[in-house]
Design a protein around this motif. Structure first.
Motif, mmCIF file in Angstrom:
data_model
loop_
_atom_site.group_PDB
_atom_site.id
_atom_site.type_symbol
_atom_site.label_atom_id
_atom_site.label_comp_id
_atom_site.label_asym_id
_atom_site.label_seq_id
_atom_site.Cartn_x
_atom_site.Cartn_y
_atom_site.Cartn_z
ATOM 1 N N PHE A 16 0.833 -1.208 0.000
ATOM 2 C CA PHE A 16 0.000 0.000 0.000
ATOM 3 C C PHE A 16 0.865 1.255 0.000
ATOM 4 O O PHE A 16 0.675 2.176 -0.812
ATOM 5 N N VAL A 17 1.852 1.291 0.896
ATOM 6 C CA VAL A 17 2.741 2.461 1.010
ATOM 7 C C VAL A 17 3.586 2.621 -0.257
ATOM 8 O O VAL A 17 3.806 3.739 -0.737
ATOM 9 N N LEU A 18 4.058 1.504 -0.809
ATOM 10 C CA LEU A 18 4.898 1.535 -2.018
ATOM 11 C C LEU A 18 4.131 2.124 -3.203
ATOM 12 O O LEU A 18 4.664 2.972 -3.942
ATOM 13 N N ILE A 19 2.879 1.689 -3.386
ATOM 14 C CA ILE A 19 2.074 2.203 -4.498
ATOM 15 C C ILE A 19 1.816 3.697 -4.334
ATOM 16 O O ILE A 19 1.859 4.465 -5.311
ATOM 17 N N ILE A 20 1.560 4.122 -3.094
ATOM 18 C CA ILE A 20 1.357 5.560 -2.834
ATOM 19 C C ILE A 20 2.621 6.336 -3.186
ATOM 20 O O ILE A 20 2.566 7.414 -3.792
ATOM 21 N N PHE A 21 3.773 5.761 -2.833
ATOM 22 C CA PHE A 21 5.058 6.408 -3.105
ATOM 23 C C PHE A 21 5.316 6.500 -4.613
ATOM 24 O O PHE A 21 5.819 7.516 -5.108
ATOM 25 N N LEU A 22 4.948 5.442 -5.345
ATOM 26 C CA LEU A 22 5.187 5.414 -6.790
ATOM 27 C C LEU A 22 4.153 6.218 -7.581
ATOM 28 O O LEU A 22 4.440 6.701 -8.676
ATOM 29 N N ILE A 28 -3.298 11.044 -4.080
ATOM 30 C CA ILE A 28 -3.800 12.324 -3.546
ATOM 31 C C ILE A 28 -5.164 12.658 -4.148
ATOM 32 O O ILE A 28 -6.073 13.118 -3.450
ATOM 33 N N THR A 29 -5.311 12.396 -5.442
ATOM 34 C CA THR A 29 -6.598 12.651 -6.102
ATOM 35 C C THR A 29 -7.702 11.785 -5.493
ATOM 36 O O THR A 29 -8.805 12.276 -5.210
ATOM 37 N N ALA A 30 -7.405 10.509 -5.274
ATOM 38 C CA ALA A 30 -8.391 9.590 -4.692
ATOM 39 C C ALA A 30 -8.750 10.007 -3.273
ATOM 40 O O ALA A 30 -9.929 10.002 -2.890
ATOM 41 N N LEU A 214 -9.115 1.651 -3.363
ATOM 42 C CA LEU A 214 -9.707 1.353 -4.667
ATOM 43 C C LEU A 214 -8.810 1.817 -5.804
ATOM 44 O O LEU A 214 -8.649 1.120 -6.813
ATOM 45 N N GLU A 215 -8.232 2.997 -5.641
ATOM 46 C CA GLU A 215 -7.331 3.521 -6.663
ATOM 47 C C GLU A 215 -6.081 2.652 -6.785
ATOM 48 O O GLU A 215 -5.604 2.384 -7.899
ATOM 49 N N ILE A 216 -5.572 2.178 -5.661
ATOM 50 C CA ILE A 216 -4.392 1.312 -5.667
ATOM 51 C C ILE A 216 -4.701 -0.022 -6.363
ATOM 52 O O ILE A 216 -3.882 -0.543 -7.131
ATOM 53 N N LEU A 217 -5.881 -0.559 -6.108
ATOM 54 C CA LEU A 217 -6.285 -1.809 -6.770
ATOM 55 C C LEU A 217 -6.377 -1.627 -8.280
ATOM 56 O O LEU A 217 -6.055 -2.537 -9.052
ATOM 57 N N ASN A 218 -6.819 -0.434 -8.690
ATOM 58 C CA ASN A 218 -6.889 -0.137 -10.128
ATOM 59 C C ASN A 218 -5.503 0.030 -10.731
ATOM 60 O O ASN A 218 -5.190 -0.532 -11.793
ATOM 61 N N ILE A 219 -4.648 0.815 -10.063
ATOM 62 C CA ILE A 219 -3.298 1.087 -10.560
ATOM 63 C C ILE A 219 -2.482 -0.200 -10.670
ATOM 64 O O ILE A 219 -1.771 -0.439 -11.647
ATOM 65 N N SER A 220 -2.587 -1.042 -9.628
ATOM 66 C CA SER A 220 -1.786 -2.269 -9.582
ATOM 67 C C SER A 220 -2.303 -3.357 -10.532
ATOM 68 O O SER A 220 -1.616 -4.352 -10.767
ATOM 69 N N GLY A 221 -3.517 -3.165 -11.050
ATOM 70 C CA GLY A 221 -4.088 -4.152 -11.965
ATOM 71 C C GLY A 221 -4.798 -5.302 -11.286
ATOM 72 O O GLY A 221 -5.295 -6.220 -11.955
ATOM 73 N N ILE A 222 -4.887 -5.259 -9.945
ATOM 74 C CA ILE A 222 -5.532 -6.354 -9.208
ATOM 75 C C ILE A 222 -7.014 -6.435 -9.553
ATOM 76 O O ILE A 222 -7.566 -7.524 -9.764
ATOM 77 N N SER A 223 -7.670 -5.278 -9.625
ATOM 78 C CA SER A 223 -9.096 -5.254 -9.973
ATOM 79 C C SER A 223 -9.322 -5.859 -11.357
ATOM 80 O O SER A 223 -10.267 -6.642 -11.565
ATOM 81 N N GLY A 224 -8.449 -5.517 -12.297
ATOM 82 C CA GLY A 224 -8.574 -6.043 -13.660
ATOM 83 C C GLY A 224 -8.394 -7.544 -13.720
ATOM 84 O O GLY A 224 -9.112 -8.241 -14.447
ATOM 85 N N ILE A 225 -7.434 -8.060 -12.947
ATOM 86 C CA ILE A 225 -7.169 -9.502 -12.924
ATOM 87 C C ILE A 225 -8.387 -10.263 -12.395
ATOM 88 O O ILE A 225 -8.807 -11.274 -12.967
ATOM 89 N N LEU A 226 -8.958 -9.770 -11.285
ATOM 90 C CA LEU A 226 -10.124 -10.416 -10.694
ATOM 91 C C LEU A 226 -11.338 -10.339 -11.634
ATOM 92 O O LEU A 226 -12.095 -11.305 -11.774
ATOM 93 N N ALA A 227 -11.503 -9.181 -12.281
ATOM 94 C CA ALA A 227 -12.617 -9.010 -13.224
ATOM 95 C C ALA A 227 -12.459 -9.949 -14.420
ATOM 96 O O ALA A 227 -13.439 -10.553 -14.882
ATOM 97 N N ASN A 228 -11.232 -10.094 -14.913
ATOM 98 C CA ASN A 228 -10.954 -11.012 -16.023
ATOM 99 C C ASN A 228 -11.265 -12.455 -15.649
ATOM 100 O O ASN A 228 -11.802 -13.214 -16.452
ATOM 101 N N PHE A 229 -10.921 -12.810 -14.408
ATOM 102 C CA PHE A 229 -11.170 -14.173 -13.937
ATOM 103 C C PHE A 229 -12.665 -14.470 -13.927
ATOM 104 O O PHE A 229 -13.110 -15.523 -14.400
#
Length: 365
Positions: A16-22, A28-30, A214-229
């Motif tokens: 979580f912290v790493l994605i915020i840092f990257l 900030i927008t989220a 939610l934004e982190i799940l979108n950025i990391s692609g986790i939401s997309g992977i689960l939706a694809n499954f």
């Protein structure tokens, strides 16, 4: 086992912290969107109501109001009258008011643990203002579905309460019921405001945090992977799966995603009923924090929300096909401006009460 759980949470927090840092701009927008959602909608609608509810509770009004619901609470749900106050308050104001009142009743030992858990199974629901004005009118653009959608959610909630009444028999381990400890008259308003402010601020923190999640799940692609499954196993399309998963995580965003899907209205309403009944991990986390000071078991509440959401889908698929062709478009107003104006007024009232309270607190020091 405990160390393994801790390790998982530590790794998740580091991720979580790493994605915020990257991706600081996205985070900030989220967070800003979550803050404005809380400031413009939750604070003005929840805070004044919470102050009023706390005043009633401190004055022992739950006993008076509870008497009106004694036949239903005692015979149908097998819980004391006072739980009726929690149900009605939660019904009017929405998440997490019902849970807060039940936690207070349990802390005062007015409800046993078993009774509090049964009351929790049906007393924590979305507000009619949110369902009718925000979801049905603003998101769907179909105000005629607002009250039927709310009725479906409450019907499913009451069904869950009846199931819990027979699923979990009374443990009869409650000690002697303590009467209310009445506050001196001069302290009631201050304590009511402090308690309401604490609850509403907590809710705001969770809204902001889960907006970033939610934004982190979108950025990391986790939401997309689960939706694809989900789309690969033919349960639903990718867009439907994404909306469904968003609703599991956060109720408001989930309903918004469902509203723009290119599917038939009955399916939209069923998915929205699911999201509103389940409430999302954001509101579940808020609720678990509220009941953490008591011995109410979190797993019982989560089970209740799961049962509630399943029955909401079932009732939606049965009721809405019948109503869909018979509801006139003008049955309810189709303007949300009136609700927006009320929220603006309530927001100013909330800010005024908070400033006044903090001023008096500073003067006392």
């Amino acid at each position: 086992m405990k160390n393994k759980k801790n390790s998982i949470f530590i790794l998740a927090a580091l991720f979580f912290v790493l994605i915020i840092f990257l991706h600081p701009k996205n985070s900030i927008t989220a967070a800003s969107e979550g803050l404005m959602l809380w400031f413009n909608n939750v604070l003005p609608s929840l805070f004044p109501f919470m102050v009023g509810i706390n005043i009633i509770f401190f004055l022992g009004g739950d006993k008076i109001i509870g008497k009106f619901f004694s036949p239903i609470m005692n015979k149908v749900f097998n819980i004391p009258n006072e739980a009726g106050f929690a149900f009605i308050s939660g019904l009017i104001s929405g998440y997490p008011v019902g849970a807060k009142i039940i936690a207070d009743l349990r802390e005062k030992n007015i409800l046993s643990r078993d009774e509090a858990e049964r009351a929790m199974s049906f007393s924590n629901n979305p507000s009619p203002v949110f369902v009718v004005a925000t979801v049905s009118t603003a998101m769907l653009g179909e105000p005629k579905y607002g009250y039927p959608l709310f009725a479906v959610i409450i019907l499913a909630s009451l069904t869950t309460g009846i199931i819990f009444r027979f699923l979990y028999k009374s443990e009869n381990h409650r000690t002697e019921i303590k009467s209310h400890t009445f506050c001196p008259q001069k302290n009631i308003l201050g304590k009511s405001i402090s308690s309401a402010l604490e609850t509403v601020t907590l809710v705001g923190g969770y809204i902001i945090f889960f907006s970033v999640i939610l934004e982190i799940l979108n950025i990391s692609g986790i939401s997309g992977i689960l939706a694809n499954f989900l789309s690969m196993v033919k349960l639903m399309s990718e867009k439907e799966a994404y909306a469904f998963l968003t609703g599991i995580a956060e109720m408001t965003n989930g309903c918004l995603k469902v509203s723009v899907l290119n599917i038939e209205m009955n399916s939209k309403l069923a998915l929205m009923a699911f999201a509103l009944s389940w409430s999302g991990f954001s509101i579940i986390a808020q609720t678990l924090n509220i009941i953490s000071k008591t011995d109410i078991r979190p797993q019982k509440y989560i089970l209740a929300k799961a049962i509630h959401s399943v029955f909401s889908i079932f009732y939606s698929l049965v009721i809405f096909p019948i109503l869909n062709s018979s509801l006139p478009a003008s049955i309810f107003y189709d303007k949300s401006s009136a609700v927006s104006n009320v929220n603006t007024i309530l927001l100013h009232i909330s800010i005024f009460i908070i400033i006044l309270h903090l001023t008096f607190k500073a003067l006392k020091k």
